[in-house]
Motif scaffolding. Structure first.
Motif, PDB file in Angstrom:
ATOM      1  N   ALA A  56      10.368  -8.840  -9.623  1.00 22.20           N
ATOM      2  CA  ALA A  56       9.756  -7.713 -10.099  1.00 22.20           C
ATOM      3  C   ALA A  56       8.425  -7.976 -10.238  1.00 22.20           C
ATOM      4  CB  ALA A  56      10.389  -7.298 -11.516  1.00 22.20           C
ATOM      5  N   GLU A  57       8.038  -9.481 -10.855  1.00 23.43           N
ATOM      6  CA  GLU A  57       6.774  -9.364 -11.115  1.00 23.43           C
ATOM      7  C   GLU A  57       5.631  -9.423  -9.751  1.00 23.43           C
ATOM      8  OE1 GLU A  57       6.358 -13.533 -12.815  1.00 23.43           O
ATOM      9  OE2 GLU A  57       4.045 -13.454 -12.101  1.00 23.43           O
ATOM     10  N   ASN A  58       6.418  -9.875  -8.800  1.00 21.23           N
ATOM     11  CA  ASN A  58       5.556  -9.934  -7.367  1.00 21.23           C
ATOM     12  C   ASN A  58       5.529  -8.285  -7.148  1.00 21.23           C
ATOM     13  OD1 ASN A  58       4.467 -10.685  -5.103  1.00 21.23           O
ATOM     14  ND2 ASN A  58       6.473 -11.262  -4.055  1.00 21.23           N
ATOM     15  N   LEU A  59       6.688  -7.500  -7.173  1.00 20.70           N
ATOM     16  CA  LEU A  59       6.559  -6.350  -6.722  1.00 20.70           C
ATOM     17  C   LEU A  59       5.603  -5.330  -7.517  1.00 20.70           C
ATOM     18  CD1 LEU A  59       7.898  -4.217  -4.564  1.00 20.70           C
ATOM     19  CD2 LEU A  59       9.765  -3.866  -6.304  1.00 20.70           C
ATOM     20  N   MET A  60       5.349  -5.529  -8.611  1.00 22.30           N
ATOM     21  CA  MET A  60       4.401  -5.107  -9.472  1.00 22.30           C
ATOM     22  C   MET A  60       3.062  -5.526  -8.931  1.00 22.30           C
ATOM     23  SD  MET A  60       5.696  -2.992 -11.455  1.00 22.30           S
ATOM     24  CE  MET A  60       4.838  -2.245 -12.714  1.00 22.30           C
ATOM     25  N   ARG A  61       3.033  -6.632  -8.506  1.00 25.29           N
ATOM     26  CA  ARG A  61       1.676  -7.465  -8.294  1.00 25.29           C
ATOM     27  C   ARG A  61       1.358  -6.479  -7.010  1.00 25.29           C
ATOM     28  NH1 ARG A  61      -0.105 -12.813  -8.165  1.00 25.29           N
ATOM     29  NH2 ARG A  61       1.846 -13.203  -8.817  1.00 25.29           N
ATOM     30  N   VAL A  62       2.295  -6.118  -6.213  1.00 25.20           N
ATOM     31  CA  VAL A  62       2.025  -5.658  -4.855  1.00 25.20           C
ATOM     32  C   VAL A  62       1.554  -4.214  -5.234  1.00 25.20           C
ATOM     33  CG1 VAL A  62       3.171  -4.524  -2.723  1.00 25.20           C
ATOM     34  CG2 VAL A  62       3.407  -6.955  -3.208  1.00 25.20           C
ATOM     35  N   LEU A  63       2.153  -3.636  -6.125  1.00 22.59           N
ATOM     36  CA  LEU A  63       1.774  -2.062  -6.333  1.00 22.59           C
ATOM     37  C   LEU A  63       0.292  -2.188  -6.861  1.00 22.59           C
ATOM     38  CD1 LEU A  63       5.304  -0.594  -7.190  1.00 22.59           C
ATOM     39  CD2 LEU A  63       4.093  -0.531  -5.032  1.00 22.59           C
ATOM     40  N   GLY A  64      -0.043  -3.293  -7.876  1.00 24.45           N
ATOM     41  CA  GLY A  64      -0.960  -3.368  -8.617  1.00 24.45           C
ATOM     42  C   GLY A  64      -2.304  -3.450  -7.455  1.00 24.45           C
ATOM     43  N   ASN A  65      -1.921  -4.212  -6.539  1.00 25.53           N
ATOM     44  CA  ASN A  65      -2.976  -4.565  -5.406  1.00 25.53           C
ATOM     45  C   ASN A  65      -3.301  -3.438  -4.687  1.00 25.53           C
ATOM     46  OD1 ASN A  65      -2.918  -7.222  -6.050  1.00 25.53           O
ATOM     47  ND2 ASN A  65      -1.557  -7.644  -4.120  1.00 25.53           N
ATOM     48  N   TYR A  66      -2.393  -2.376  -4.453  1.00 22.29           N
ATOM     49  CA  TYR A  66      -2.371  -1.102  -3.767  1.00 22.29           C
ATOM     50  C   TYR A  66      -3.455  -0.079  -4.640  1.00 22.29           C
ATOM     51  CZ  TYR A  66      -1.621   3.486  -2.144  1.00 22.29           C
ATOM     52  OH  TYR A  66      -1.950   4.933  -1.497  1.00 22.29           O
ATOM     53  N   CYS A  67      -3.284  -0.237  -6.236  1.00 27.72           N
ATOM     54  CA  CYS A  67      -3.892   0.715  -7.046  1.00 27.72           C
ATOM     55  C   CYS A  67      -5.491   0.144  -7.078  1.00 27.72           C
ATOM     56  CB  CYS A  67      -3.451   0.739  -8.231  1.00 27.72           C
ATOM     57  SG  CYS A  67      -1.720   1.320  -8.461  1.00 27.72           S
ATOM     58  N   ARG A  68      -5.513  -1.363  -7.142  1.00 29.70           N
ATOM     59  CA  ARG A  68      -6.818  -1.765  -7.138  1.00 29.70           C
ATOM     60  C   ARG A  68      -7.603  -1.650  -5.840  1.00 29.70           C
ATOM     61  NH1 ARG A  68      -7.821  -6.927  -5.740  1.00 29.70           N
ATOM     62  NH2 ARG A  68      -5.849  -7.303  -5.622  1.00 29.70           N
ATOM     63  N   LEU A  69      -7.072  -2.033  -4.674  1.00 30.79           N
ATOM     64  CA  LEU A  69      -7.956  -1.897  -3.596  1.00 30.79           C
ATOM     65  C   LEU A  69      -7.976  -0.377  -3.329  1.00 30.79           C
ATOM     66  CD1 LEU A  69      -6.031  -4.826  -1.656  1.00 30.79           C
ATOM     67  CD2 LEU A  69      -8.367  -5.134  -2.751  1.00 30.79           C
ATOM     68  N   THR A 101      -1.021  -5.030   5.598  1.00 31.89           N
ATOM     69  CA  THR A 101      -1.247  -6.035   5.335  1.00 31.89           C
ATOM     70  C   THR A 101      -2.438  -6.118   4.230  1.00 31.89           C
ATOM     71  OG1 THR A 101      -0.737  -7.061   7.282  1.00 31.89           O
ATOM     72  CG2 THR A 101      -1.698  -8.648   5.860  1.00 31.89           C
ATOM     73  N   GLU A 102      -3.636  -5.498   4.847  1.00 30.73           N
ATOM     74  CA  GLU A 102      -4.757  -5.325   3.808  1.00 30.73           C
ATOM     75  C   GLU A 102      -4.711  -4.596   2.579  1.00 30.73           C
ATOM     76  OE1 GLU A 102      -8.061  -6.338   7.613  1.00 30.73           O
ATOM     77  OE2 GLU A 102      -7.718  -4.139   6.647  1.00 30.73           O
ATOM     78  N   VAL A 103      -3.835  -3.452   2.679  1.00 30.86           N
ATOM     79  CA  VAL A 103      -3.924  -2.509   1.491  1.00 30.86           C
ATOM     80  C   VAL A 103      -3.010  -3.215   0.343  1.00 30.86           C
ATOM     81  CG1 VAL A 103      -2.099  -0.990   2.124  1.00 30.86           C
ATOM     82  CG2 VAL A 103      -4.198  -0.054   0.970  1.00 30.86           C
ATOM     83  N   PHE A 104      -2.260  -3.926   0.719  1.00 28.75           N
ATOM     84  CA  PHE A 104      -1.384  -4.621  -0.456  1.00 28.75           C
ATOM     85  C   PHE A 104      -1.591  -6.012  -0.555  1.00 28.75           C
ATOM     86  CE2 PHE A 104       1.479  -1.295   1.324  1.00 28.75           C
ATOM     87  CZ  PHE A 104       1.804  -0.550   0.215  1.00 28.75           C
ATOM     88  N   ASP A 105      -2.719  -6.500  -0.001  1.00 30.22           N
ATOM     89  CA  ASP A 105      -3.256  -7.907  -0.170  1.00 30.22           C
ATOM     90  C   ASP A 105      -2.200  -8.878  -0.051  1.00 30.22           C
ATOM     91  OD1 ASP A 105      -4.842 -10.166  -0.860  1.00 30.22           O
ATOM     92  OD2 ASP A 105      -5.367  -9.704  -2.792  1.00 30.22           O
ATOM     93  N   ILE A 106      -1.376  -8.811   1.057  1.00 28.95           N
ATOM     94  CA  ILE A 106      -0.446  -9.510   1.478  1.00 28.95           C
ATOM     95  C   ILE A 106      -0.426 -11.037   1.214  1.00 28.95           C
ATOM     96  CG2 ILE A 106       1.385 -10.151   3.233  1.00 28.95           C
ATOM     97  CD1 ILE A 106       1.723  -7.516   1.440  1.00 28.95           C
ATOM     98  N   GLU A 107      -1.530 -11.621   1.531  1.00 29.22           N
ATOM     99  CA  GLU A 107      -1.443 -13.046   1.253  1.00 29.22           C
ATOM    100  C   GLU A 107      -1.238 -13.628  -0.121  1.00 29.22           C
ATOM    101  OE1 GLU A 107      -5.352 -15.082   2.338  1.00 29.22           O
ATOM    102  OE2 GLU A 107      -4.962 -14.070   4.365  1.00 29.22           O
ATOM    103  N   ASP A 108      -1.548 -12.632  -1.088  1.00 31.74           N
ATOM    104  CA  ASP A 108      -1.224 -13.052  -2.403  1.00 31.74           C
ATOM    105  C   ASP A 108       0.418 -13.044  -2.769  1.00 31.74           C
ATOM    106  OD1 ASP A 108      -2.257 -13.142  -5.021  1.00 31.74           O
ATOM    107  OD2 ASP A 108      -2.047 -11.150  -5.449  1.00 31.74           O
ATOM    108  N   THR A 109       0.962 -12.095  -1.706  1.00 32.75           N
ATOM    109  CA  THR A 109       2.401 -11.756  -1.986  1.00 32.75           C
ATOM    110  C   THR A 109       3.254 -13.067  -1.264  1.00 32.75           C
ATOM    111  OG1 THR A 109       1.756  -9.378  -1.419  1.00 32.75           O
ATOM    112  CG2 THR A 109       4.274  -9.870  -1.400  1.00 32.75           C
TER     113      THR A 109
END
Ligand SMILES: Nc1nc2c(ncn2[C@@H]2O[C@H](COP(=O)(O)OP(=O)(O)OP(=O)(O)O)[C@@H](O)[C@H]2O)c(=O)[nH]1
Length: 543
Positions: free
Chosen positions: A194-207, A383-391
């Motif tokens: 869940a933490e990771n999924l929230m991070r992905v969505l957070g990345n999308y909001c941030r970027l 890949t870029e919009v969700f900052d996938i390396e982080d994921t």
């Protein structure tokens, strides 16, 4: 994976003379060093043991419940239901900014729907797609890794295990404390990823510099765990969940927090091309099947025969019919005239399959080819919009946590204020921190506390603090390392990231507790050795 309740019983060696078509050649050639065929016997052998009786009764009761439930829901292969569900799906796509396509980790390609992905990519509004590999607990870790490697060539993929707690209870409140809960309980029922999924969505909001909120549509085939995923994220019973397909019938909106709204959709039902495939993907109600035997044949081709033999307590079968007769015998499924019913046994086996009791998994294809609806540009953009390396690193963490039973859902059990007070008042903590000298000292009112400085990975929010409220400028704030009290910082941070921050804080707390325990035993060892020394000294003095 399915838990075996009984020790393996070796089937007797038997004849090869059965005339019916055998499925054993579909199995891996060797299992446990022996040819699968060598396990086959001429007649079914039944496992007899007293402790089996209770299990049989329990199993029968559960199966009847599932079958009863199956009867309560509409036939999903019915054309009008399919159309109605598709309409709901279109609505979800229309309203969403991001679509999470939930896949069953046991057969990700089998439950992927390319037409649906195409519809999302073609829809107006530049919608984004993320794959969620759910039910990772039912598949070996190496297989999950292989699938993640494969899928990341196409779209961002997040490893997930939804909470499968008893759904009547509020998922966020467990009747046992985190400390008391056994590892197996945590492993079997808690949520991971869940933490990771929230991070992905957070990345999308941030970027994407999202100013208000985003809508996230959750789609996938029936029964892949869409509602369980939403409930796990929401940590409450927001959507109904069931071990049968078709529980969700209409689009529902769930407020995750101020910034994220989730849209739950009914399962997408694939076209009627492959009935067996559709049944095995849980899209058709078992009870209403005309021919339940053929899908069981496919199940036997896909599963580990030894496991399935042990699960039903039957062995020595050579054909599907042989197997089903044995299962009917075990379960007491008889037709009029006292003949064992293969059809009834087949429906029971299919009910077990649908509810995940029979384990199986598939492997990704050896080579990867990009599906026609995805281009290299789309892959790059996603890949870029969700900052996938982080994921990707975070996926590793999820699987690590699943292996150790350390769930991010545990946060639901901990009242942050309680956590703070326990934390602040632990004298051993102060000693541990002072000894290791890696901590920040802080004060809240009269209370003094200590916490380790978060590292970059644990505290993504400390690195970049994003304000998602509408503002005139569109720049991202970069804050220096914040040394204020941990909890205060968490509460002040972007709500999207609070879960993640609390998870890290909880992990830190656990780590510190471990350190404290270690230190305590070190101290006690030292004291013991001092006492021993004095004893020795006395002895030597006595000598
Ligand atoms: N082991 C395991 N079971 C899961 C997981 N996620 C969901 N399940 C189980 O899978 C079944 C289906 O879950 P749901 O959340 O109802 O699936 P759904 O996709 O919403 O189903 P529909 O509403 O029919 O479209 C339930 O029995 C869940 O308990 C998971 O990560 N691991």
């Amino acid at each position: 994976m399915m838990k075996l309740r009984h020790k393996n019983k070796k089937p007797s060696k038997g004849s090869k003379g059965c005339k019916k078509v055998s499925w054993s050649h579909h199995q891996p050639a060797k299992q446990n060093g022996k040819k699968a065929a060598s396990r086959v016997a001429s007649a079914p052998q039944f496992v007899h043991s007293n402790d089996r009786a209770n299990w049989d009764t329990e199993l029968k009761k559960k199966r009847e419940e599932v079958l009863q439930e199956l009867n309560m829901f509409p036939q999903l292969d019915d054309e009008s239901t399919r159309k109605a569900y598709y309409k709901e799906f279109r609505k979800v796509v229309e309203y969403s900014d991001v679509i999470l396509e939930v896949l069953d980790a046991r057969d990700p390609l089998g439950c992927r729907c390319f037409q649906m992905e195409e519809a999302v990519l073609r829809a107006e509004g530049n919608k984004k797609l993320v794959l969620v590999l759910n039910k990772i607990d039912l598949v070996p870790k190496e297989v999950v890794e292989k699938w993640l490697d494969y899928l990341r060539n196409e779209l961002p993929a997040v490893a997930f295990k939804a909470s499968t707690q008893h759904q009547v209870k509020n998922l966020s409140r467990r009747s046992v404390s985190v400390e008391q809960a056994s590892e197996s309980l945590l492993k079997s029922k808690a949520c991971f990823g869940a933490e990771n999924l929230m991070r992905v969505l957070g990345n999308y909001c941030r970027l994407g510099e999202v100013r208000t909120h985003i809508r996230v549509g959750v789609v996938g085939l029936p029964n892949v765990g869409k509602s369980s995923l939403i409930n796990s994220l929401k940590r409450s019973r927001a959507c109904s969940v069931g071990a049968v397909p078709g529980v969700t019938k209409f689009m529902q909106e769930v407020y995750l927090d101020k910034f994220i709204r989730l849209l739950d959709a009914p399962g997408i039902v694939p076209g009627p091309n492959s009935e067996v495939g559709t049944i095995l993907r849980n899209c058709i109600h078992v009870q209403k099947l005309g021919d339940p035997v053929t899908p069981v044949e496919t199940i036997l081709q896909r599963c580990n025969l030894e496991e399935i033999s042990n699960y039903y307590g039957v062995s020595g079968f050579q054909t599907t019919e042989h197997f089903l007769t044995a299962v009917a015998h075990r379960l007491g499924k008889k037709k009029k005239g006292g003949i064992y019913s293969q059809e009834q046994a087949a429906k029971a086996v299919l009910a077990d399959w649908v509810s995940g009791k029979i384990s199986f998994y598939t492997l990704p294809p050896a080579t990867h080819t990009l599906p026609a609806h995805l281009s290299a540009e789309i892959v790059k953009e996603m890949t870029e919009v969700f900052d996938i390396e982080d994921t990707e690193q975070a996926n590793e963490d999820t699987m690590e946590c699943l292996a150790t039973g350390e769930s991010d859902e545990l946060l639901g059990d901990v009242d942050p204020r309680e956590m703070e007070i326990k934390w602040l008042h632990s004298p051993m903590m102060k000693i541990a921190d002072a000894m290791e000298n890696k901590t920040t000292v802080y004060k809240i009112g009269d209370l003094t506390g200590y916490c380790t400085n978060p590292n970059r990975h644990q505290m993504g929010w400390a690195k970049r603090n994003v304000d998602h409220r509408p503002r005139n400028d569109s720049t991202v704030d970069v804050c220096p390392v914040d040394r204020r009290p941990m909890l205060q910082r968490i509460m002040e941070t972007d709500p999207l990231q609070q879960g993640q921050a609390l998870a890290s804080a909880l992990k830190n707390k656990k780590k510190m507790q471990k350190r404290t325990d270690k230190l305590a035993s070190k101290l006690s060892d030292t004291m013991m050795s001092v006492l021993d020394l004095s004893g020795n000294a006395d002895d030597s003095a006595g000598d």
